[in-house]
Write an enzyme that holds these catalytic residues in place. Structure first.
Site, PDB file in Angstrom:
ATOM      1  CD  GLU A  60       1.711  -3.574   9.667  1.00 46.96           C
ATOM      2  OE1 GLU A  60       2.698  -3.101   9.075  1.00 46.96           O
ATOM      3  OE2 GLU A  60       0.562  -3.514   9.228  1.00 46.96           O
ATOM      4  CB  SER A  89       4.928  -0.212   2.924  1.00 42.89           C
ATOM      5  OG  SER A  89       6.068  -0.653   3.627  1.00 42.89           O
ATOM      6  CG  HIS A 142       3.924  -4.430   6.023  1.00 45.45           C
ATOM      7  ND1 HIS A 142       3.844  -3.208   6.657  1.00 45.45           N
ATOM      8  CD2 HIS A 142       4.583  -4.202   4.857  1.00 45.45           C
ATOM      9  CE1 HIS A 142       4.445  -2.291   5.916  1.00 45.45           C
ATOM     10  NE2 HIS A 142       4.900  -2.861   4.812  1.00 45.45           N
TER      11      HIS A 142
END
Length: 303
Positions: free
Chosen positions: A238, A144, A268
């Site tokens: 996502e 991320s 995600h």
């Protein structure tokens, strides 16, 4: 079974309560830790350390041969998360790769806005090299925001004249803080975790009025020439799908060896769900093989 696992995970993620009043940063940090933190897997010993002037967590799997180091940068929108929230994920990757790992507690916004996180990533990598880690035996990974930060760290290392590591793997990288990827809108119904407002709030806290298209904030807009082989893994369900796709495309256009994997029906950083989702375990196995295959003379992953 895998379809059932994906559907069950999607339902679980969608069941997380959302309040009308946005939670405070501290509440978000506590909630994230409660939601994702998992212990190190069996066979991995952890200890607190420091790297690049920051607290860090070292993870040493019983599969480690003494060769190779993994530098990991955790996710959390540059606002939440820590090595403790990612102990399970990093431990699994280290165990499967047979590599000693160190996860850095880089500074978070809003207390420490951009470019504090990049400065800490660069300082950590610089100290690894200064204390004897061979860049040809060093790999980097992140998820991320930590995935975007990993690429930004390598851009900063290149600018500082440091050698690149052997390889880098990123999971669902947040690589465009301008939020211009088409999937920010097209995956609105499919993403069980984020709304566009969530991402915008994190970007506001991290960059504020600064230039969100700056390559060290949004590597998708950077010149990636000279970076090491790159693996990008992302879920199809996502908002950040296009961040990953465009990052891989930018890398390929800049002559970087790149592998892009898009997992159908996955959310995600689905790798967090190792042991509960077949695709998560398979993705971590592939990431471990990718990283170790690029070490100096090769290094066999854990079977």
């Amino acid at each position: 079974m895998s379809r059932q696992q994906r559907d069950a995970l999607d339902a679980l993620l969608r069941s997380a309560p959302r309040t009308e009043t946005p939670p405070t940063v501290e509440e978000q940090r506590d909630g994230f830790a409660a939601a994702v933190a998992r212990p190190a897997p069996d066979g991995v010993v952890t200890r607190s350390t420091r790297l690049g002037g920051r607290p860090a967590l070292e993870l040493v799997p019983d599969t480690a041969s003494g060769r190779g180091r993994l530098l990991y940068l955790h996710g959390g929108g540059y606002v939440i998360g820590s090595p403790d929230t990612h102990t399970g994920l990093v431990g699994e990757l280290a165990l499967r790769a047979g590599l000693r790992a160190v996860s850095v507690d880089y500074r978070l916004a809003p207390e420490h806005p951009f470019p504090a996180a990049v400065d800490d990533g660069l300082a950590a990598y610089r100290e690894l090299l200064a204390t004897g880690s061979d860049p040809r035996e060093t790999v980097l990974a992140g998820d991320s925001a930590g995935g975007g930060l990993g690429i930004a760290t390598l851009l900063a290392a290149r600018a500082a004249g440091l050698p690149q590591p052997a390889a880098v793997a990123v999971f669902s990288p947040w690589a465009d803080l301008t939020l211009t990827g088409g999937s920010i809108r097209s995956k609105k119904a499919a993403d069980p975790i984020f709304a566009e407002a969530d991402l915008r709030a994190y970007a506001d806290l991290y960059v504020g009025p600064g230039d969100r298209s700056a390559p060290l904030a949004s590597p998708v807009f950077g010149d990636l020439c000279g970076l090491p082989p790159l693996l990008v893994q992302v879920g199809a369900n996502e908002l950040l799908l296009d961040d990953a796709v465009r990052l891989a495309g930018r890398a390929g256009a800049d002559d970087v060896e790149v592998t892009l994997e898009v997992g159908p029906g996955l959310p995600h950083v689905f790798q967090h769900h190792h042991g509960r989702l077949q695709e998560a375990d398979a993705a971590l196995d592939r990431a471990a093989r990718f990283l170790t295959a690029h070490l100096g003379a090769g290094h066999p992953p854990r079977p």
